[in-house]
Write a protein that holds these residues in place. Structure first.
Motif, PDB file in Angstrom:
ATOM      1  N   MET A  52       0.848  -1.178   0.000  1.00 52.13           N
ATOM      2  CA  MET A  52       0.000   0.000   0.000  1.00 52.13           C
ATOM      3  C   MET A  52       0.889   1.236   0.000  1.00 52.13           C
ATOM      4  SD  MET A  52      -2.276   1.271   3.247  1.00 52.13           S
ATOM      5  CE  MET A  52      -1.086   1.117   4.544  1.00 52.13           C
ATOM      6  N   VAL A  53       0.588   2.135  -0.931  1.00 52.87           N
ATOM      7  CA  VAL A  53       1.319   3.392  -1.027  1.00 52.87           C
ATOM      8  C   VAL A  53       0.290   4.512  -1.102  1.00 52.87           C
ATOM      9  CG1 VAL A  53       2.959   4.739  -2.382  1.00 52.87           C
ATOM     10  CG2 VAL A  53       3.216   2.266  -2.258  1.00 52.87           C
ATOM     11  N   ASN A  54       0.559   5.594  -0.377  1.00 53.06           N
ATOM     12  CA  ASN A  54      -0.319   6.757  -0.426  1.00 53.06           C
ATOM     13  C   ASN A  54       0.283   7.802  -1.354  1.00 53.06           C
ATOM     14  OD1 ASN A  54      -2.141   5.649   1.378  1.00 53.06           O
ATOM     15  ND2 ASN A  54      -1.209   6.620   3.142  1.00 53.06           N
ATOM     16  N   PHE A  55      -0.574   8.359  -2.211  1.00 54.43           N
ATOM     17  CA  PHE A  55      -0.168   9.411  -3.141  1.00 54.43           C
ATOM     18  C   PHE A  55      -1.013  10.646  -2.876  1.00 54.43           C
ATOM     19  CE2 PHE A  55       0.956   5.487  -5.264  1.00 54.43           C
ATOM     20  CZ  PHE A  55       2.190   5.775  -5.839  1.00 54.43           C
ATOM     21  N   MET A  56      -0.352  11.796  -2.722  1.00 51.42           N
ATOM     22  CA  MET A  56      -1.045  13.059  -2.522  1.00 51.42           C
ATOM     23  C   MET A  56      -1.095  13.795  -3.863  1.00 51.42           C
ATOM     24  SD  MET A  56      -2.612  15.216  -0.511  1.00 51.42           S
ATOM     25  CE  MET A  56      -2.186  14.883   1.206  1.00 51.42           C
ATOM     26  N   LEU A  57      -2.315  14.169  -4.268  1.00 52.78           N
ATOM     27  CA  LEU A  57      -2.466  15.008  -5.444  1.00 52.78           C
ATOM     28  C   LEU A  57      -2.111  16.429  -5.049  1.00 52.78           C
ATOM     29  CD1 LEU A  57      -3.345  15.688  -8.327  1.00 52.78           C
ATOM     30  CD2 LEU A  57      -5.694  15.898  -7.443  1.00 52.78           C
ATOM     31  N   MET A  58      -1.124  16.991  -5.734  1.00 51.72           N
ATOM     32  CA  MET A  58      -0.642  18.342  -5.467  1.00 51.72           C
ATOM     33  C   MET A  58      -0.944  19.206  -6.695  1.00 51.72           C
ATOM     34  SD  MET A  58       0.933  17.853  -2.487  1.00 51.72           S
ATOM     35  CE  MET A  58       2.047  19.224  -2.258  1.00 51.72           C
ATOM     36  N   ILE A  59      -1.439  20.442  -6.461  1.00 46.63           N
ATOM     37  CA  ILE A  59      -1.746  21.336  -7.583  1.00 46.63           C
ATOM     38  C   ILE A  59      -1.091  22.701  -7.386  1.00 46.63           C
ATOM     39  CG2 ILE A  59      -3.956  20.217  -8.090  1.00 46.63           C
ATOM     40  CD1 ILE A  59      -5.242  22.865  -6.846  1.00 46.63           C
ATOM     41  N   THR A  60      -0.871  23.373  -8.497  1.00 49.50           N
ATOM     42  CA  THR A  60      -0.462  24.770  -8.485  1.00 49.50           C
ATOM     43  C   THR A  60      -0.963  25.394  -9.774  1.00 49.50           C
ATOM     44  OG1 THR A  60       1.333  26.318  -7.994  1.00 49.50           O
ATOM     45  CG2 THR A  60       1.827  24.534  -9.551  1.00 49.50           C
ATOM     46  N   ALA A  61      -0.926  26.723  -9.844  1.00 50.97           N
ATOM     47  CA  ALA A  61      -1.370  27.463 -11.030  1.00 50.97           C
ATOM     48  C   ALA A  61      -0.813  28.875 -10.933  1.00 50.97           C
ATOM     49  CB  ALA A  61      -2.896  27.489 -11.108  1.00 50.97           C
ATOM     50  N   ASP A  62      -0.936  29.606 -12.015  1.00 55.75           N
ATOM     51  CA  ASP A  62      -0.571  31.014 -12.010  1.00 55.75           C
ATOM     52  C   ASP A  62      -1.842  31.816 -11.735  1.00 55.75           C
ATOM     53  OD1 ASP A  62       2.044  30.298 -12.676  1.00 55.75           O
ATOM     54  OD2 ASP A  62       1.600  30.372 -14.822  1.00 55.75           O
ATOM     55  N   PHE A  63      -1.762  32.744 -10.800  1.00 56.58           N
ATOM     56  CA  PHE A  63      -2.912  33.551 -10.393  1.00 56.58           C
ATOM     57  C   PHE A  63      -2.714  35.013 -10.755  1.00 56.58           C
ATOM     58  CE2 PHE A  63      -4.121  30.864  -6.366  1.00 56.58           C
ATOM     59  CZ  PHE A  63      -4.609  29.858  -7.180  1.00 56.58           C
ATOM     60  N   GLU A  64      -3.818  35.672 -11.088  1.00 58.59           N
ATOM     61  CA  GLU A  64      -3.847  37.126 -11.190  1.00 58.59           C
ATOM     62  C   GLU A  64      -5.045  37.585 -10.368  1.00 58.59           C
ATOM     63  OE1 GLU A  64      -4.552  40.664 -14.458  1.00 58.59           O
ATOM     64  OE2 GLU A  64      -3.704  38.769 -15.141  1.00 58.59           O
ATOM     65  N   ASN A  65      -4.785  38.247  -9.266  1.00 61.60           N
ATOM     66  CA  ASN A  65      -5.817  38.758  -8.345  1.00 61.60           C
ATOM     67  C   ASN A  65      -6.729  37.655  -7.798  1.00 61.60           C
ATOM     68  OD1 ASN A  65      -4.999  41.538  -8.604  1.00 61.60           O
ATOM     69  ND2 ASN A  65      -5.929  41.509 -10.640  1.00 61.60           N
ATOM     70  N   ILE A  66      -6.186  36.458  -7.646  1.00 62.77           N
ATOM     71  CA  ILE A  66      -6.911  35.326  -7.059  1.00 62.77           C
ATOM     72  C   ILE A  66      -6.281  35.016  -5.708  1.00 62.77           C
ATOM     73  CG2 ILE A  66      -7.362  32.825  -7.268  1.00 62.77           C
ATOM     74  CD1 ILE A  66      -9.107  34.307  -9.185  1.00 62.77           C
ATOM     75  N   VAL A 119      -4.299  18.421  -2.312  1.00 66.95           N
ATOM     76  CA  VAL A 119      -5.747  18.481  -2.521  1.00 66.95           C
ATOM     77  C   VAL A 119      -6.437  17.227  -1.996  1.00 66.95           C
ATOM     78  CG1 VAL A 119      -7.585  18.702  -4.240  1.00 66.95           C
ATOM     79  CG2 VAL A 119      -5.476  19.979  -4.515  1.00 66.95           C
ATOM     80  N   MET A 120      -5.933  16.042  -2.384  1.00 65.60           N
ATOM     81  CA  MET A 120      -6.565  14.788  -1.952  1.00 65.60           C
ATOM     82  C   MET A 120      -5.511  13.708  -1.834  1.00 65.60           C
ATOM     83  SD  MET A 120      -9.164  12.967  -0.991  1.00 65.60           S
ATOM     84  CE  MET A 120     -10.560  14.051  -1.207  1.00 65.60           C
ATOM     85  N   LEU A 121      -5.682  12.851  -0.819  1.00 70.11           N
ATOM     86  CA  LEU A 121      -4.778  11.723  -0.591  1.00 70.11           C
ATOM     87  C   LEU A 121      -5.434  10.444  -1.099  1.00 70.11           C
ATOM     88  CD1 LEU A 121      -2.064  10.869   0.702  1.00 70.11           C
ATOM     89  CD2 LEU A 121      -3.317  10.537   2.844  1.00 70.11           C
ATOM     90  N   LYS A 123       0.841  17.173  -9.731  1.00 70.31           N
ATOM     91  CA  LYS A 123       1.768  16.047  -9.586  1.00 70.31           C
ATOM     92  C   LYS A 123       1.249  15.185  -8.450  1.00 70.31           C
ATOM     93  CE  LYS A 123       4.967  18.615  -6.567  1.00 70.31           C
ATOM     94  NZ  LYS A 123       6.341  19.087  -6.407  1.00 70.31           N
ATOM     95  N   PHE A 124       1.655  13.934  -8.459  1.00 68.86           N
ATOM     96  CA  PHE A 124       1.341  13.034  -7.361  1.00 68.86           C
ATOM     97  C   PHE A 124       2.625  12.793  -6.586  1.00 68.86           C
ATOM     98  CE2 PHE A 124      -2.146  11.982 -10.266  1.00 68.86           C
ATOM     99  CZ  PHE A 124      -3.212  11.942  -9.404  1.00 68.86           C
ATOM    100  N   GLU A 125       2.577  13.009  -5.280  1.00 70.87           N
ATOM    101  CA  GLU A 125       3.741  12.763  -4.425  1.00 70.87           C
ATOM    102  C   GLU A 125       3.465  11.592  -3.503  1.00 70.87           C
ATOM    103  OE1 GLU A 125       4.868  16.252  -2.207  1.00 70.87           O
ATOM    104  OE2 GLU A 125       5.753  17.202  -3.965  1.00 70.87           O
ATOM    105  N   VAL A 126       4.469  10.740  -3.345  1.00 75.15           N
ATOM    106  CA  VAL A 126       4.353   9.626  -2.412  1.00 75.15           C
ATOM    107  C   VAL A 126       4.389  10.194  -0.986  1.00 75.15           C
ATOM    108  CG1 VAL A 126       5.458   7.528  -1.550  1.00 75.15           C
ATOM    109  CG2 VAL A 126       5.416   8.008  -4.008  1.00 75.15           C
ATOM    110  N   VAL A 127       3.447   9.747  -0.161  1.00 77.10           N
ATOM    111  CA  VAL A 127       3.359  10.203   1.223  1.00 77.10           C
ATOM    112  C   VAL A 127       3.544   8.993   2.120  1.00 77.10           C
ATOM    113  CG1 VAL A 127       1.865  11.259   2.957  1.00 77.10           C
ATOM    114  CG2 VAL A 127       1.758  12.043   0.590  1.00 77.10           C
TER     115      VAL A 127
END
Length: 164
Positions: free
Chosen positions: A1-15, A101-103, A159-163
């Motif tokens: 069993m391996v846990n993967f964390m969904l990680m997000i980023t984006a470019d923001f303007e006034n957000i 965001v979600m594991l 990206k998905f990171e192993v946790v």
């Protein structure tokens, strides 16, 4: 069993922030990604869709996805673990950092290639809320009447990171 964390980023303007509509633990938000078989390495042709409100019984536990690899016929499961995610803030985005965001508890599969879709919500720097944002194609852009400025979300990345 391996846990993967969904990680997000984006470019923001006034957000100020971005997250799944209803929060990171929204039971109706759909996560789309491909899965890679842990046995043979085959990556699924189509995207897999999982959501907190849909489960399947597997042995003595409930999982959000039970799927057989089309290449080697081995079963794999994905179980979502709520309570670990948080919104992507402007501070993180400006630094080029990712927000969790979600594991996912994955057995026999590894999630790859997350696909951004609809159902996102954002808040502008002035406090205006935007819902039902679709990040699957073009950038999201609007004019914030309250803040009297343009707002934009562009270049969403994941990206998905192993946790451990």
């Amino acid at each position: 069993m391996v846990n993967f964390m969904l990680m997000i980023t984006a470019d923001f303007e006034n957000i100020a922030s971005l997250q799944p509509q209803g929060g990171c633990d929204d039971p109706n938000f759909y996560y789309l990604f491909k899965v890679k078989c842990g046995n043979c390495g085959e990556v699924s042709q189509k995207e897999t869709c999982v959501t907190l409100n849909e489960t399947v019984q597997q042995a003595k536990r409930e999982v959000h996805l039970l799927q057989k690899c089309k290449f080697c016929a081995r079963d794999g499961t994905v179980t979502m673990i709520p309570g670990k995610g948080r919104p992507l803030t402007s501070e993180l985005a400006e630094e080029g950092k990712y927000a969790p965001v979600m594991l996912f508890d994955c057995r026999g599969y590894e999630p790859v290639d997350y696909i951004f879709g609809s159902g996102w919500s954002a808040e502008s720097a002035a406090g205006t809320k935007y819902e039902g944002i679709d990040l699957s194609g073009e950038d999201f852009s609007e004019y914030d009447e309250k803040g009297e400025c343009p707002v934009m979300i562009s270049n969403p990345r994941s990206k998905f990171e192993v946790v451990k």
